[in-house]
Design a protein around this motif. Sequence first.
Motif, short mmCIF file in Angstrom:
data_model
loop_
_atom_site.label_atom_id
_atom_site.label_comp_id
_atom_site.label_asym_id
_atom_site.label_seq_id
_atom_site.Cartn_x
_atom_site.Cartn_y
_atom_site.Cartn_z
N GLY A 176 25.88 -24.48 -3.78
CA GLY A 176 27.18 -24.40 -3.12
C GLY A 176 27.39 -23.18 -2.27
N SER A 177 26.59 -22.15 -2.44
CA SER A 177 26.74 -20.95 -1.62
C SER A 177 25.40 -20.22 -1.57
N GLU A 178 25.33 -19.25 -0.69
CA GLU A 178 24.08 -18.50 -0.54
C GLU A 178 23.77 -17.72 -1.81
N ASP A 179 24.80 -17.13 -2.44
CA ASP A 179 24.57 -16.37 -3.67
C ASP A 179 24.03 -17.26 -4.78
N ARG A 180 24.54 -18.46 -4.88
CA ARG A 180 24.07 -19.37 -5.93
C ARG A 180 22.62 -19.81 -5.67
N GLU A 181 22.32 -20.07 -4.39
CA GLU A 181 20.94 -20.41 -4.06
C GLU A 181 20.00 -19.26 -4.38
N ASP A 182 20.46 -18.05 -4.11
CA ASP A 182 19.63 -16.88 -4.44
C ASP A 182 19.40 -16.76 -5.93
N LEU A 183 20.44 -17.11 -6.71
CA LEU A 183 20.30 -17.06 -8.16
C LEU A 183 19.23 -18.06 -8.63
N LEU A 184 19.21 -19.25 -8.05
CA LEU A 184 18.19 -20.23 -8.41
C LEU A 184 16.80 -19.70 -8.07
N GLY A 185 16.67 -19.04 -6.92
CA GLY A 185 15.38 -18.47 -6.55
C GLY A 185 14.95 -17.38 -7.52
#
Length: 1050
Positions: free
Chosen positions: A317-326
């Motif tokens: 849903g957001s760039e921060d969340r995608e970064d967390l997945l990474g």
Amino acid sequence: MNGGGQARAPRCPGSRSALRGPVVPRRTPRHQPFGSPALHQLAASATRSTPKAPVPMPLPRRGGEPRLAGARVVRTSLPRATPRSPKRVGRGAPLLSHAQRLTRRRHSSEQVPPEPEQADFRSGKWLQERAGGDARDPRHTPLARMGSRQRASGTEEVVIPCASDSDSGSVDLQLSNLDDVQKGGASVEFTDSDIADIPTLPQESLPDNLRLLTLQEPLSETSIERLVQSIQEVLHGELKGETQKLKFLRSLSSLSQTIPYDENTESFIHRHTAEIVHVLSVLVQEEPLHSLTSMVRQEIFVTITDLSFQNVYLLFGSEDREDLLGLITKSIISLPATSTPIQLLKIVSNQAIEQECLYRETFEAFSVMLQSLVIKDPHLEFFDSIFKHIDPWLQSDRDHERERATTVMAQVLKCLSSYLSLKLPLQFQRLGNLVAVMALLCGDPQKEVAEEAAEGTHYLLHITLRLKYIMQDRDNNSKNLRETLKKCRLLLEQYSLKRFYCCPYKIVQVFEVFLDSRELGQFIMTILDSLKNLPHPCIQQTAGELLITLVKSAEARFERVPEIVGVICARLSIITLTSVRQQIINTVSLFVSRPKYTDVVLSHLLCHPVPYDRHLAELWRSLEVELSNTTWVLWRLLRKLQKCHEGPSQEKMAYVAVAVTDALYEVLMGNKLRAAAFRLFPQLLMTLLIQIHHSIGLTMSDVSIPSGLYAEQEVPMEVTPLCFAIQATKTLLLRTLCWQEFSIMEKSGGWTLLKGEGHLQGVFLLANALMERSHLFAYKILYLLVPLINRGNDKHKLTSAGFFVELLKSPMARRLPKVYSTIRLKAWLNEESKLFRILALRGLRNLVRHQEMVRQDVHCFSMTLFGASIKAVKHTEKKSVEDQVLESLVPLLLFSQDENDEIAKESRRVLTLCARFLNWKLPREVYCKDPLYIKPNEVRRVCKFFGEKSKGKIDILDQTLPYSKDPKLPIRRTAVLFVGLLSHYVDTSELKRKGTDWIEKDLRELLQDPEPSLRILASQALFRIQRVGSTSEAETSVSWLRKLLCCLHT
């Protein structure tokens, strides 16, 4: 719940876990693997404590090894939502919710009966028969937990049943359940009954025998407030120590269970989602990358899973969340590899067991977290993000990282295929990339990676069928889908299912029928991109096979061909295996042989610096096209050079002209298009000669080089456009077997002439060499030049005209209409260009010479006819024909001295026939091939023979004298010589009667001839004639005196 809030050690298998379901005994393996019963017995009495020493993460073990269960280390004093005792569900009972299915490892204590050993994708087992019995019977329910290695373990535990009941790990799959695909209410004309079942592929169905779990009473408002307060303190402060981190994560997880019945909780979590994501990112970053020493990672995964079940997604849903997945993905997959962290056969300790439990449970929790995200993913947006972050690890050069990523992806695909409920629009647009990666992994040298990939590919095929099914109505191509499914079924029937998923190129052949042009491009680009970091040569071999197989199967359905060719050119330098290099080059050959792609492929290959480096030169030389397409490919390449010559001369030469010339040289050097080179020889030779003319005196600074082409290197000044054109022309002659023409050019300095101001002289030399040695090529060029002369710029016309006028010497030139020969040359006489006027005069001279040659041919043919007619005369008719034969003797004798060897030879042959007809035996001097005027003794014997034989029959002098005016010098010279010598052997009475004045007159005229030899012979003949005349008069006077004296005496 520990009221003191102190940490409690995890419980491993052998006792009931507070957080997981009970351990279910499984069939004991034949050997004692890691986690054997002896180890479990020791684990049951081990003292629990949180591991401190860093230990590398083990790979999930395969075969018959059990999964060691772990538990949370820390329990907080905050209240939690705990399950009630579950009830067994019989047939027809309602299914559990997705949240209940995937959280029973934390909230269930129900024991399940042992399960039979199932067929698996693993070696020696994955083709076993499916377990018998009712699919709904819990005794036949398969496990679908992370790390499929543990499925046949001696002691097992039920975790995340996200696969179908009938799934036995085989390659079987049917399409009869496509009715379950949801299309957002849209009616579909094309139904399952229209789809033929894929043979021997069993049906996938959703599980319906999972246990119903009922929760305890909801938490009180006071408990919820305590949880919220605890979480807020962390969001506005910081976490110190493992205990506080675990307490925060447990509180957040417990609070997530209240979302269904507490609006304030839902509002609170949604308001603070960004802060929660930030805290989780910090927690992940604080964990050591090279070891696993605490349960923080595991608790993070479990917490994210619990929130996902409540539709709170912290990873999307957001760039921060995608970064967390990474970050999460990297933190678990990048842990160091170790197959056995501690030699457990020698050392069995409580700490070792706990560390093993921690590793296993953490990795399993990571897989569960990802699976929980795709259960409710109708648009595949979550799956798209998961694949985006897993993809780099699937192509890692480290075996343990690649194995972990492959295992996770296989489980995610399995879960997705079981709970697939698609709706348009679909966010996952990388099917081609995924198929390519999985096919590559099926050929991985690591057995574990290949087996996991095989299982994942099995579920991917099921997903692909349903993807295409739901999209076919949008594309209105139901008929095409039927044909595609039929083709897929036929392909599967051809292969042994036991080896199907073990052969990457067979997998590609099946998936190819479903991939559209965009997905095919993705597949190709993924394979090519993987070549730059493949760790094993055998994977390069697999990549090459996949590439060539796909392009052969779907070579006409690609869109991004220029980009594909560009990547191929860039990857050639890093491909070390010769066989793989040839497969990659063959891929380009397949593209360039398709008329649809020929021009775009050639244009891209020409956009490289010249001279081509060794890799691109190898590509040009190795282009191998089917015989039916060789001429087309070479012609399209040649046309690019011809177009540069058609317009007016530019200030700078077009770069494509130089690039094509160098490419022609490389192609001819490779000799793969030899048949096309022979067919297009006239066009190739003339185009290259014209390019030579354009290139005279130019350097690379005179070429219009595209900007950025030589960005990483300087433009080479030691090479010139002229050297490319010369070497291409030389190679063309050699490859088309024009070795003698090449030798003539070498010995006569023809190449030097072509390079400078004597360019036209070099063109003349080459044209004459072709007429002399290669008549067929010369004739083809002649007819090619008829329309070519009037095209292009001045240099184009001059080179073409120079070759043309020289070919006018050829006998074939007489077939040209006057409008293309005489009239055209006369028009050139009026051109302003001096060179064109010179060429016109040269051409007219060649035409005149050609007409003389025509006359000589007629003359020779007429003598042949005369000889044949003599041989046909019957014996009774000889007397009537004898006079004609006698009259032909002098012409035949004279023409035996003709400068044309054919005429001279034919004259001697026919003269022999005439002598036989007259019963004469000719002197051998008649057959002398040397000129008679240089052999006086021989010529006297010839004249004596014919003079004596012709007495009283013909006037031989009268026949010979007219030939003293023949246009051919050898004939005139021989006739004059014969006149002087024959005067001694003729009938003097006849000579007296006619006189010699008429002979002397013609001979005196010859005394003024510009040819010295003829003047000398005429002078000698005149002297002999005059002497014969005076001798005749003296003999007459003596005879009169004798008669007078005789009369006086009487």
